[in-house]
Design an enzyme around this catalytic site. Structure first.
Site, PDB file in Angstrom:
ATOM      1  N   PRO A 161      56.093  14.264  39.231  1.00 40.71           N
ATOM      2  CA  PRO A 161      56.558  15.179  40.285  1.00 40.71           C
ATOM      3  C   PRO A 161      55.401  15.811  41.052  1.00 40.71           C
ATOM      4  O   PRO A 161      54.400  16.208  40.458  1.00 40.71           O
ATOM      5  CB  PRO A 161      57.298  16.278  39.513  1.00 40.71           C
ATOM      6  N   GLN A 177      63.131  16.497  37.897  1.00 40.75           N
ATOM      7  CA  GLN A 177      62.418  17.520  37.145  1.00 40.75           C
ATOM      8  C   GLN A 177      63.005  18.899  37.409  1.00 40.75           C
ATOM      9  O   GLN A 177      63.199  19.284  38.571  1.00 40.75           O
ATOM     10  CB  GLN A 177      60.927  17.549  37.489  1.00 40.75           C
ATOM     11  N   CYS A 211      53.455  23.671  35.220  1.00 41.76           N
ATOM     12  CA  CYS A 211      53.079  24.195  36.541  1.00 41.76           C
ATOM     13  C   CYS A 211      52.250  25.473  36.382  1.00 41.76           C
ATOM     14  O   CYS A 211      52.667  26.421  35.718  1.00 41.76           O
ATOM     15  CB  CYS A 211      54.325  24.478  37.389  1.00 41.76           C
ATOM     16  N   LYS A 259      56.759  17.720  30.630  1.00 40.79           N
ATOM     17  CA  LYS A 259      55.419  17.595  31.206  1.00 40.79           C
ATOM     18  C   LYS A 259      54.687  18.908  30.989  1.00 40.79           C
ATOM     19  O   LYS A 259      55.211  19.972  31.312  1.00 40.79           O
ATOM     20  CB  LYS A 259      55.542  17.269  32.699  1.00 40.79           C
ATOM     21  N   ASN A 261      47.581  12.043  32.007  1.00 45.74           N
ATOM     22  CA  ASN A 261      47.586  12.409  33.425  1.00 45.74           C
ATOM     23  C   ASN A 261      46.346  13.225  33.776  1.00 45.74           C
ATOM     24  O   ASN A 261      45.928  14.087  33.012  1.00 45.74           O
ATOM     25  CB  ASN A 261      48.873  13.200  33.707  1.00 45.74           C
ATOM     26  N   GLY A 262      45.810  12.929  34.963  1.00 48.43           N
ATOM     27  CA  GLY A 262      44.719  13.733  35.496  1.00 48.43           C
ATOM     28  C   GLY A 262      43.549  12.887  35.964  1.00 48.43           C
ATOM     29  O   GLY A 262      42.935  12.151  35.179  1.00 48.43           O
ATOM     30  N   ASP A 263      43.279  12.959  37.282  1.00 45.50           N
ATOM     31  CA  ASP A 263      42.070  12.367  37.855  1.00 45.50           C
ATOM     32  C   ASP A 263      42.037  10.847  37.863  1.00 45.50           C
ATOM     33  O   ASP A 263      40.956  10.257  37.770  1.00 45.50           O
ATOM     34  CB  ASP A 263      40.815  12.895  37.133  1.00 45.50           C
ATOM     35  N   ARG A 298      47.858  12.802  42.587  1.00 42.69           N
ATOM     36  CA  ARG A 298      47.114  12.921  43.852  1.00 42.69           C
ATOM     37  C   ARG A 298      46.563  11.590  44.341  1.00 42.69           C
ATOM     38  O   ARG A 298      46.441  11.374  45.547  1.00 42.69           O
ATOM     39  CB  ARG A 298      45.987  13.944  43.685  1.00 42.69           C
TER      40      ARG A 298
HETATM   41  C1  LIG Z   1      50.901  18.894  45.732  1.00 45.21           C
HETATM   42  C2  LIG Z   1      51.192  18.857  44.257  1.00 45.21           C
HETATM   43  C3  LIG Z   1      52.433  19.247  43.806  1.00 45.21           C
HETATM   44  C4  LIG Z   1      52.722  19.193  42.430  1.00 45.21           C
HETATM   45  N1  LIG Z   1      53.968  19.533  42.001  1.00 45.21           N
HETATM   46  C5  LIG Z   1      54.302  19.365  40.699  1.00 45.21           C
HETATM   47  C6  LIG Z   1      55.638  19.583  40.252  1.00 45.21           C
HETATM   48  O1  LIG Z   1      56.545  19.876  41.034  1.00 45.21           O
HETATM   49  N2  LIG Z   1      55.885  19.420  38.924  1.00 45.21           N
HETATM   50  C7  LIG Z   1      54.915  19.049  38.031  1.00 45.21           C
HETATM   51  O2  LIG Z   1      55.192  18.899  36.839  1.00 45.21           O
HETATM   52  N3  LIG Z   1      53.645  18.836  38.434  1.00 45.21           N
HETATM   53  C8  LIG Z   1      53.329  18.957  39.735  1.00 45.21           C
HETATM   54  N4  LIG Z   1      52.061  18.678  40.150  1.00 45.21           N
HETATM   55  C9  LIG Z   1      51.063  18.210  39.182  1.00 45.21           C
HETATM   56  C10 LIG Z   1      50.959  16.683  39.152  1.00 45.21           C
HETATM   57  O3  LIG Z   1      52.169  16.090  38.743  1.00 45.21           O
HETATM   58  C11 LIG Z   1      49.828  16.233  38.212  1.00 45.21           C
HETATM   59  O4  LIG Z   1      50.106  16.687  36.932  1.00 45.21           O
HETATM   60  C12 LIG Z   1      48.473  16.768  38.650  1.00 45.21           C
HETATM   61  O5  LIG Z   1      48.275  16.639  40.031  1.00 45.21           O
HETATM   62  C13 LIG Z   1      47.331  16.025  37.923  1.00 45.21           C
HETATM   63  O6  LIG Z   1      47.407  14.646  38.166  1.00 45.21           O
HETATM   64  P1  LIG Z   1      46.468  13.907  39.255  1.00 45.21           P
HETATM   65  O7  LIG Z   1      45.045  14.196  38.872  1.00 45.21           O
HETATM   66  O8  LIG Z   1      46.834  12.458  39.111  1.00 45.21           O
HETATM   67  O9  LIG Z   1      46.785  14.481  40.569  1.00 45.21           O
HETATM   68  C14 LIG Z   1      51.745  18.750  41.509  1.00 45.21           C
HETATM   69  C15 LIG Z   1      50.490  18.367  41.988  1.00 45.21           C
HETATM   70  C16 LIG Z   1      50.205  18.407  43.343  1.00 45.21           C
HETATM   71  C17 LIG Z   1      48.850  17.960  43.819  1.00 45.21           C
END
Ligand SMILES: Cc1cc2nc3c(=O)[nH]c(=O)nc-3n(C[C@H](O)[C@H](O)[C@H](O)COP(=O)(O)O)c2cc1C
Length: 371
Positions: A18, A71, A101, A140, A201-203, A226
């Protein structure tokens, strides 16, 4: 290796988790067009808000989106259970509970990552939601609230014990927000402790990152947030790299611009002109990042107020990238979608007075015939 989430057998080890303001129906449709099997999720939806207004477009699901989760967030077990039932009736394949979050607006009300400080309440939420629906429940979360309280392992064990069928772990604490680097080794400790599938998850911004995350964590799958912004092709490239070791090239710049424009059209058609163009601005800047000479165009893209604005700017950028041939290739590829959009701009989301009033003349920017 088949990953099972309850009774669902996943065909992919990649998940687009999400993202509020991003993973809407339009974004997911674009991801689904390039990757038929990754796991998808909606943006988070407030369980409490659903009690006041049961119709929420965040829960709109398309026919080709499965497997997809909705979610929900909140901290009141009964309300979360009712929200989960609504999500189930909308056709979700699983319910994902947001316990990660970090945003103060969410955590100050005990929602999101605040629940990592209240594991007993979190357990009650997961168990109550689980018993209210007959689809899998996933959770999550992050590594913990802060470095002094990294409780992701115990929290994961609690989630599994309460009935979760999969967890996604973002390798940062709440305190970190998005700073620093995700700690993949710590995610590996969660994976080691649990029997249910764990997605790390992450980066992850390149296919090679996904492989390294899987190697370091031994996770069942990888969640890519992202990295997919303006780059939906990353998802199938990761899937293929994991499955076959073959690393596909990213699409060329003109192809990126074509999908960027289709994304913009989709948002305007689905959300109305004002909201659609507003939201497109952010996506368009992501799509154009890294394209040589695009900075000045990106600046203009942040000010678009119509589909025609986007079309003009992207066509000009295509010309900068590849000369007149690039512009022609861009316009040829978007022509059909644009003409259909002009005929039927869509319903929008209530701001219908903002809908495109007159079909834009593609001929003003296009060296192509318009019927
Ligand atoms: C713009 C944005 C909105 C997000 N909204 C949610 C959300 O609604 N629910 C959630 O569990 N995580 C949310 N996240 C977190 C992402 O799902 C993810 O855990 C986080 O960006 C780390 O992963 P990444 O490094 O691949 O970006 C959001 C992240 C971003 C950048």
């Amino acid at each position: 290796m088949t990953i099972k989430v309850g009774s669902i057998e996943l065909k992919s080890r990649v998940y687009v988790p999400p993202m509020a303001g991003v993973t809407d129906l339009v974004f997911r449709r674009i991801v689904r067009e390039v990757d038929p099997s990754c796991l998808l999720s909606t943006e988070m939806v407030s369980s409490k808000a659903l009690m006041y207004k049961t119709e929420n477009r965040i829960m709109d699901l398309g026919a080709n989106e499965h497997p997809i989760g909705i979610q929900i967030f909140g901290h009141e077990p009964d309300i979360m259970a009712q929200a989960a039932q609504m999500a189930q009736s909308k056709g979700a394949d699983f319910i994902d509970i947001n316990m990660g979050c970090p945003v103060p607006k969410i955590t100050k009300g005990k929602d999101g990552c605040a629940l990592m400080r209240e594991p007993e309440l979190a357990r009650e939420i997961i168990a109550t939601v689980k018993s209210a629906v007959n689809i899998p429940v996933t959770v999550k979360f992050r590594l913990g609230w802060d470095d002094e309280s990294r409780n992701a392992v115990q929290f994961g064990e609690m989630a599994e014990g309460a009935g979760a069928s999969l967890v996604t772990v973002h390798g940062r604490t709440r305190q970190q927000l998005y700073s620093g680097k995700a700690d993949w080794s710590f995610i590996g400790l969660v994976k080691k402790a649990l029997s249910i599938p764990v997605f790390g998850n992450g980066d992850v911004f390149e296919p090679e990152d996904a492989i390294r995350l899987l190697e370091i964590t031994n996770c069942d799958g990888v969640a890519v947030a992202r990295g997919s912004l303006g780059n939906p092709w990353l998802i199938p490239r990761i899937t293929k790299f994991i499955d076959t070791g073959v690393l596909d090239q990213a699409p060329d710049d003109i192809e990126r611009l074509v999908v960027a424009f289709k994304h913009c059209l989709g948002l305007i058609a689905y959300k109305g002109l004002r909201v659609g163009t507003n939201e497109s601005r952010r996506h368009l800047t992501h799509y154009t990042k890294g394209i040589p000479g695009s900075a000045v165009f990106r600046n203009r893209l942040t000010q678009i107020t119509s589909a025609e604005d986007a079309l003009n700017i992207l066509a000009e950028l295509a010309s900068t990238v590849e000369g007149p041939g690039g512009k022609e290739r861009f316009l040829f590829a978007v022509e059909q979608d644009y003409l259909e959009y002009c005929k039927k701009p869509g319903e929008g989301n209530g701001d219908s007075e903002d809908r495109i009033q007159t079909p834009v003349n593609i001929g003003s920017v296009a060296p192509i015939a318009v019927p």
